[in-house]
Design an enzyme around this catalytic site. Structure first.
Site, PDB file in Angstrom:
ATOM      1  N   CYS A 138      40.195  22.819  13.863  1.00  0.00           N
ATOM      2  CA  CYS A 138      39.552  23.247  12.611  1.00  0.00           C
ATOM      3  C   CYS A 138      38.664  24.456  12.834  1.00  0.00           C
ATOM      4  O   CYS A 138      38.388  25.207  11.915  1.00  0.00           O
ATOM      5  CB  CYS A 138      38.734  22.102  12.009  1.00  0.00           C
TER       6      CYS A 138
ATOM      7  N   PHE B  13       0.845  -1.192   0.000  1.00  0.00           N
ATOM      8  CA  PHE B  13       0.000   0.000   0.000  1.00  0.00           C
ATOM      9  C   PHE B  13       0.882   1.244   0.000  1.00  0.00           C
ATOM     10  O   PHE B  13       0.512   2.295   0.501  1.00  0.00           O
ATOM     11  CB  PHE B  13      -0.894   0.037   1.245  1.00  0.00           C
TER      12      PHE B  13
ATOM     13  N   CYS C  41       3.645   2.024  -2.701  1.00  0.00           N
ATOM     14  CA  CYS C  41       4.315   2.541  -3.890  1.00  0.00           C
ATOM     15  C   CYS C  41       3.727   3.899  -4.272  1.00  0.00           C
ATOM     16  O   CYS C  41       2.537   4.003  -4.562  1.00  0.00           O
ATOM     17  CB  CYS C  41       4.168   1.543  -5.034  1.00  0.00           C
TER      18      CYS C  41
END
Ligand SMILES: Cc1cc2nc3c(=O)[nH]c(=O)nc-3n(C[C@H](O)[C@H](O)[C@H](O)COP(=O)(O)OP(=O)(O)OC[C@H]3O[C@@H](n4cnc5c(N)ncnc54)[C@H](O)[C@@H]3O)c2cc1C
Ligand SMILES: Cc1cc2nc3c(=O)[nH]c(=O)nc-3n(C[C@H](O)[C@H](O)[C@H](O)COP(=O)(O)O)c2cc1C
Ligand code: SF4
Lengths: 444, 439
Positions: free
Chosen positions: B350, B137, B139
């Site tokens: 960083c 149920f 797709c």
């Protein structure tokens, strides 16, 4: 019988014809798209990035790498060129291992920095391959600036001045522009005539006239330039070379490494360059490494680099030293030449071992002798032909701020001026900054 | 090695890793190789009515989103149900089940929303010896335009009706596969339960356009200049799927309804997370499509190792263990106070934590001239953003203040007692408050 590596004396054609192209191919080959994307992915886009701070021209490295990673190499190139118009050459010749890549946080993290140099080449190649010039000239200001020396410092200044709308005339003593980019840099760092291609591309900005074979010092003097131009930028590099001051220095086949390199760089056919079977290079800088490596690549059987101090004092970087040894060059540290031996031409060199005592270099008393049919001197370049009347400091034209000399109409930058390392990228930065200062002075 | 065997709605399989109904399970050749690689079960690629099979596009059917190093993190497809004849599929299912009796073979089905269509297909599937059926149920493209797939899954009444038809017409366990393209996943799950479903499975793919071709101005994948939305799956959808699984697991109406967890499962860890949130087993599609059937071997060894380390004897012990800890926002303890802590030895400088906190959070990280980054406890609200943006694992952590310590930001002493929004003095609704907090 044809020559080979074992043929004694100074000989050309020591190698098979195909070997030359292979030996002198790109030291850092260009990246393809896939390699560049993978390499760009590693950049962390650091805040206030250390790599950027370490770059003498302050290229926005994280930004250009991000532009590469989104498939916009041409945008990346513009980011680079905005700071460094010779970003193409710098991508090839910068000792990145002691500049941007040394401080990359991924060097800290994994001992493997982002490949900034090669990424820069990828980006700049992409734009230059299109033949486009990314900048245009401002309206003509009517001001005229003379630039003396067409090396990286001079060409960088000329470009920036032209961009601001000034009319620039570049005078160079030699028959080609480019300075050491054309005559000095190792052939395997700048193959395929890149130096001239870069100059041609740079000149597309317009407003720059280059006068070759036009040394300053003869008919044309600094005074005459000052009369004719609104400002003068001196970028004459270091044309002189230091002498060994050793017995036998004048024997045949003892020569300056820079002359040998210039000859090699200008050769149409590398196999026609003669080189010794036993070559000795005296010195410990980039010039010494380049002379030694290129002798080896031309087919010399034994190449020995002899440096008077210890490894840690050598100005050639660790990477350069490893490059030399990987090509088969032997490096002897801590030995100074005592005398050059030979009848008419050099046959050997006698060295004394040295050590440092309280900062002074002393000989240990022990000596050794190496056979040699060719000796290259690479113990430093010096300022030669600097116009009289300018203040000199430590053998260089003294400058303060952005290249200001003691004469208010004269600026200087690059190797000939004080401050900064003697590197291509530093020369570019100094040329650019002096140009900005001149522009401000001229009311730009 | 831990015991990985799993029993899901009575269906036994040697491990809880099933291949979801998709291209990996479209034919006997694939399924045999999947079982050889170690998969515990498969849900066969969705079968349709007898008659001429559906026709797929003949241009590209997938689009993708990539992470660093071109790792596929999200996949989009416009493929339909199986385009092979029904009888051929049935023959193959029967042969595979006969040869692999210990593996789970469930058959996915999608036929028109009419009772006779379901009545026609159920017996022929049963005849293959398959262990169960899954009702597709979910797709969201192509089939939905024909009134099937998510067109049914978006209407709880239809789910209930079709589920009931199936339960009345077969002895096989019925698993209802749900679409995420709805606002409240609990409603279709409740409908499935009312219809008598033995379990639900979720999620199917999410409506998506993955990219646009900027030369031709068409969505990708582009079919002759045009594109249609597809269904999105892969690691990118995992968080959405986890939440939906948890919503069903903690909903009193459906708490005892078995769930087969699907959506971005790529590693043993993903699988364990789905199971902890209530999934009895998991189904995998994109990971297999990306790396091949062999990925299951990492899932098996990883889960087994984890269970041994934790002293967990069976997979059933993992199922639902995290469900009691999934709460509403208003239940969370506002007296629990943490602060970010940076491990200076691990820091690679960083500065990303600084940029994030300074520009978009609470200016609680300072940066010195020599790039030392430090958390200022009097500003830190413990949002966790610095932890999330730091590239070094474990470098920044959140440390809880002990009761009695002072929170430097508020100047208040940590009470150590539980206190949530419903009883908070700032709450205008006081103890009666049950409004949903803002996102
Ligand atoms: C062998 C060698 C290898 C090197 N390798 C590297 C490397 O790999 N990477 C790196 O970063 N750096 C390298 N360097 C250093 C780098 O080349 C220099 O730092 C850089 O070229 C300096 O630029 P410049 O413009 O100041 O001078 P130069 O490049 O030397 O240019 C000076 C120009 O001025 C002209 N000139 C001189 N006198 C006069 C005059 N009186 N009138 C008119 N024109 C004049 C010259 O003809 C020349 O064109 C190397 C140097 C050498 C010698
Ligand atoms: C921490 C956080 C808080 C958010 N709060 C709100 C909010 O209060 N109201 C709102 O409409 N959206 C909120 N959003 C959603 C964002 O506005 C945006 O729609 C969402 O992050 C998707 O965009 P992006 O992924 O491109 O950032 C929030 C997002 C984040 C990350
Ligand atoms: S230091 Fe390294 S990781 Fe950081 S921005 Fe520069 S290149 Fe990227």
């Amino acid at each position: 019988m044809p020559n080979d590596m074992q043929t004694s004396g100074i000989r050309d054609h020591r190698l098979a014809p195909g070997d030359y192209a292979e030996n002198f191919s790109d030291l850092h080959p260009p990246m393809d798209d896939h390699e560049a994307l993978v390499a760009a992915d590693r950049c962390y886009f650091c805040h206030d990035a250390p790599c950027m701070e370490a770059c003498p021209t302050t290229i926005d490295i994280p930004l250009f790498i991000r532009e590469i990673s989104t498939g916009m190499a041409t945008a990346a190139a513009k980011t680079i060129f905005a700071q460094n118009i010779m970003g193409g050459m710098c991508a090839r010749v910068c000792p990145t291992e002691t500049l941007c890549e040394e401080v990359c946080v991924r060097e800290t993290a994994e001992h493997e920095p982002v490949q900034i140099g090669r990424l820069q080449r990828y980006a700049t190649d992409a734009l230059m391959a299109k033949g486009e010039h990314p900048f245009s000239r401002a309206a003509d200001t009517g001001k005229k600036v003379a630039v003396v020396g067409a090396g990286p410092a001079g060409m960088s200044a000329a470009h920036r001045l032209a961009m601001h709308g000034h009319s620039v005339t570049v005078f160079d003593a030699r028959s080609k522009a480019g300075g050491l980019n054309e005559y000095g840099i190792a052939a395997y760092k700048s193959p395929d005539n890149f130096a001239q291609a870069e100059v041609d591309w740079l000149l597309k900005i317009g407003g720059i006239e280059v006068k070759h074979d036009s040394p300053i010092g003869g008919d044309m003097t600094l005074d005459s330039l000052k009369r004719e131009y609104d400002a003068v930028f001196l970028a004459i590099g270091l044309r002189g070379v230091n002498a060994l001051r050793t017995e036998g220095e004048d024997l045949e086949n003892v020569r300056d490494a820079v002359d040998f390199i210039a000859e090699l760089r200008q050769a149409k056919d590398l196999s026609s360059i003669p080189v010794g079977r036993n070559v000795i290079v005296i010195g410990g800088g980039m010039t010494a490494v380049d002379a030694a490596v290129q002798s080896k690549l031309l087919g010399a059987e034994h190449v020995t680099m002899v440096y008077r101090r210890g490894k840690e004092r050598m100005s050639a970087s660790e990477f350069e030293q490893e490059l030399a040894t990987s090509k088969g060059v032997q490096i002897i540290y801590g030995a100074a030449p005592l005398r050059v031996i030979g009848d008419k031409a050099v046959e050997a060199v006698e060295f004394a071992y040295t050590r440092e005592e309280n900062g002074a270099l002393v000989t240990t008393g022990e000596t050794f002798t190496l056979p040699a049919d060719q000796v290259f001197k690479a113990i430093g370049q010096t300022l030669e032909g600097a116009p009289a009347g300018l203040e000199i400091e430590g053998g260089k034209i003294k400058v303060t701020g952005s290249g200001r000399t003691s004469d208010p109409k004269v600026w200087a930058g690059g190797d000939c001026a004080t401050g900064g390392d003697d590197l291509t990228v530093t020369a570019v930065a100094e040329g650019r900054d002096a140009a900005e200062d001149i522009n401000t002075k001229l009311g730009g | 090695m831990a015991d990985l065997t799993s029993t899901f709605v009575g269906i036994k399989s040697p491990n809880p890793f099933w291949l979801a109904s998709a291209p990996p399970t479209d034919k006997e050749y694939n399924v045999r190789r999947a079982f050889e690689a170690g998969w515990g079960g498969v849900v066969w690629k969705t079968l349709g009515e007898d008659g001429p099979p559906v026709v797929n596009v003949n241009g590209p059917r997938y689009g993708a989103i990539f992470g660093p190093d071109r790792r596929l993190i999200g996949l989009n497809n416009i493929e339909l149900i199986t385009d092979r004849p029904l009888q051929q599929n049935l023959r193959e299912i029967k042969a595979v089940k006969r040869d692999y009796p210990d593996r789970a073979v469930v058959v996915s089905l999608m036929v028109p929303c009419e009772e006779h269509a379901w009545k026609a297909i159920l017996p022929v599937v049963e005849e293959t010896g398959a262990d169960g059926i899954e009702l597709n149920f979910g797709c969201p493209h192509g089939m939905a335009e024909r009134g099937m797939g998510s067109a049914v899954g978006q209407v709880p009444e239809y789910i209930e009706m079709v589920t009931r038809w199936c339960k009345q017409n077969t002895r096989m366990p019925v698993i209802v596969k749900l679409t995420p393209n709805i606002t409240d996943i609990r409603k279709p799950a409740e409908a499935a339960r009312r219809g008598g479903a033995d379990a639900v499975s979720l999620i199917n793919t999410i409506n998506s356009i993955t990219s646009v071709d900027l030369d031709n101005f068409a969505p990708e994948p582009t079919i002759d200049g045009w594109g249609a939305h597809g269904g999105y799956c892969g690691p990118a959808v995992k968080p959405i799927a986890l939440n939906m699984v948890a919503e069903i697991a903690r909903n009193p109406e459906t708490a005892d309804l078995p769930i087969s967890g699907i959506g971005g499962v790529t590693t043993w860890r993903d699988a364990a997370e789905f199971m902890a949130l209530g999934a009895g087993n998991v189904q995998v599609c994109t990971a297999a499509m990306t790396y091949g059937f062999k990925v299951v071997q990492e899932m098996i060894s990883g889960l087994s190792e984890y269970m041994d380390e934790k002293g967990i004897a069976s997979t059933a012990e993992i199922v639902g263990r995290a469900v009691p800890n999934v709460k509403d926002w208003q239940d969370l303890n506002l007296n629990y106070i943490t602060k970010a802590k940076i491990d200076q030895d691990l820091c690679i400088k960083c500065g990303r934590c600084f940029a994030a906190c300074e520009d978009t959070s609470h200016q609680a990280i300072t940066m010195s001239d020599d790039r030392v980054f430090e958390v200022q406890n009097n500003e830190c609200v413990a949002c966790n953003l610095c932890v999330n943006v730091c590239p070094v694992e474990g470098c920044i952590s959140m440390e809880a203040l002990a009761p009695g310590e002072i929170d430097e930001r508020t100047g208040e002493t940590v009470s150590g007692e539980y206190g949530n929004w419903t009883t908070h003095p700032n709450n205008p609704g006081g103890t009666m408050c049950n409004v949903m907090p803002e996102e």
